[in-house]
Design an enzyme around this catalytic site. Sequence first.
Site, PDB file in Angstrom:
ATOM      1  N   TRP A 156       0.793  -1.223   0.000  1.00  0.00           N
ATOM      2  CA  TRP A 156       0.000   0.000   0.000  1.00  0.00           C
ATOM      3  C   TRP A 156       0.823   1.270   0.000  1.00  0.00           C
ATOM      4  CZ3 TRP A 156       1.761   2.567   4.118  1.00  0.00           C
ATOM      5  CH2 TRP A 156       2.254   1.805   5.212  1.00  0.00           C
ATOM      6  N   LYS A 180      -2.354  -8.896  -6.904  1.00  0.00           N
ATOM      7  CA  LYS A 180      -3.116  -8.789  -5.665  1.00  0.00           C
ATOM      8  C   LYS A 180      -2.541  -7.601  -4.898  1.00  0.00           C
ATOM      9  CE  LYS A 180      -4.183  -9.643  -1.196  1.00  0.00           C
ATOM     10  NZ  LYS A 180      -4.896  -8.371  -1.023  1.00  0.00           N
ATOM     11  N   GLU A 254      11.075  -8.269  -2.869  1.00  0.00           N
ATOM     12  CA  GLU A 254      11.581  -6.965  -2.412  1.00  0.00           C
ATOM     13  C   GLU A 254      10.959  -6.725  -1.054  1.00  0.00           C
ATOM     14  OE1 GLU A 254      11.751  -3.675  -0.946  1.00  0.00           O
ATOM     15  OE2 GLU A 254      10.316  -2.976  -2.442  1.00  0.00           O
ATOM     16  N   LEU A 255      11.804  -6.783  -0.026  1.00  0.00           N
ATOM     17  CA  LEU A 255      11.290  -6.792   1.341  1.00  0.00           C
ATOM     18  C   LEU A 255      11.657  -5.501   2.071  1.00  0.00           C
ATOM     19  CD1 LEU A 255      12.199 -10.524   1.982  1.00  0.00           C
ATOM     20  CD2 LEU A 255      10.208  -9.549   0.833  1.00  0.00           C
ATOM     21  N   CYS A 288      10.343   1.528   2.306  1.00  0.00           N
ATOM     22  CA  CYS A 288      11.331   0.486   2.592  1.00  0.00           C
ATOM     23  C   CYS A 288      12.743   1.041   2.570  1.00  0.00           C
ATOM     24  CB  CYS A 288      11.182  -0.682   1.616  1.00  0.00           C
ATOM     25  SG  CYS A 288      11.204  -0.199  -0.109  1.00  0.00           S
TER      26      CYS A 288
END
Length: 486
Positions: A156, A180, A254-255, A288
């Site tokens: 988001w 999604k 991608e964290l 991030c």
Amino acid sequence: MDCREVTKNATTSFGSRTTTLKENKIMAYKSVNPYNGKALKTFKELTNKQLEKAIKTAVTCFESWRHATFAERAVVAAKAAAILRARVDEFARPMTNEMGKRLEEAQGEVALSADIIAYYAKNAERFLAPQHLKPSSGKAQVENTPLGVLFGVQPWNFPYYQLARFAAPNLMAGNVVMVKHAGCVPQCAIAFEKLWREAGAPAGAYTNLLISHDQVNRVIDDSRIKGVALTGGVEAAKGIAARAGQNLKKSTMELGGNDAFIVLKDADLDKAVKWAVWAKMNNMGQCCVAAKRFIVVEELADRFLDKFRTALAAFKPGDPMDKATTLGPLSTEAALVQLLGQVKRAIAKGATLVLGGKRIDRPGSFMQPTILTNIKPGNPAYREEFFGPVALFFRVKNEDDAVALANDSDFGLGGSIFTKDVARGKRVASRIDTGMVFVNHPTWTAMDLPFGGIKNSGYGRELSSLGIQEFVNKKLVRVASIDAPA
């Protein structure tokens, strides 16, 4: 349900940005304005029958889209970029309404998304041109061909940018994509799908999926899905990457990040502080690659902290639709509660609160800009990612200690170094264990720069020429003499 609701079991994540979905329950996609807490609109999930129809449509689309020329695909992509540029406010406002991004930043994100799409429209054919090899005999080349239907799980915090950097390169490569999106930005998700249809993409080229956690697993398990991409948190990545692996499917992850912002003793202090404020407070710290750990050498530490604290204290909360507002809300009430809990635990374990630390007494999900110091390795804050306006401040003796502290992290996404000596900055950058390091600028993104990390920040790259290479088959075509050996 908001997009960071905490319930038992079935955890996933659509950002760095953990979302927990109620086990065996249907989740409604719900827009709630975090500025005032008002519910805007709710959307039902797809039924399994509707999901099956969507997958069939995507598969059928791929069979024709894969054979479209780069020029034909570029017409669609260029049109999508043009639509975004022509109607910036129309696309920006749903972001501000659904997750609280200040309107000025939302407008910037729309422009960046358009730039990414246009970039791949212009450069995809060149990036994927056959590579001619020089074998010892005969001729050979490596061709790049699309894999098929790809599935992306997206967060988001940048509701269009995240979609653009997944969709644009893969659509231009000849793949089709199903996405999604996060449960709290359904109107943004729907708007982006409509964008591609308006631009002339055939049905099934870009598909938005309002689906449940169980249906996410169903999609990953489906043999017609050929690749999986996630932008999210570590625990979600473990589950989704494992499921993709069990199905022998290529994936990218991608964290989160715990980016170090290093200030060396020869840095321009005033400029470093200004960039530090931007690096921490852009998108209210919900990024991030936001600077999260501010590592400053002793010679500048006290002065940096004093100027940094003064600058953060000057932020004023208000309506994110108002350009005069400098402090917007966090994305959801649950995100605010989680961040306040992290700060409370950090203080309980010995951290010192220098600024803020509390919610702001007004309607909406507002938090004071916060600075924590004296964070020791045993404190949970030393390892955690703080996804919001919370800065962790560390003082170190010298450059070596700064590098050691920067590398003492489970994450490895980005980082930045501030120094007047550019050559020194580059040497230090080469010692930092991350996917990206910037010298005299906070970690950021651009369409022509590769984006991605190592360690718990994931694997794979997005954007630039590298991003379009992730989901293509690099097929060797070898031509040899027909003469058989004697």
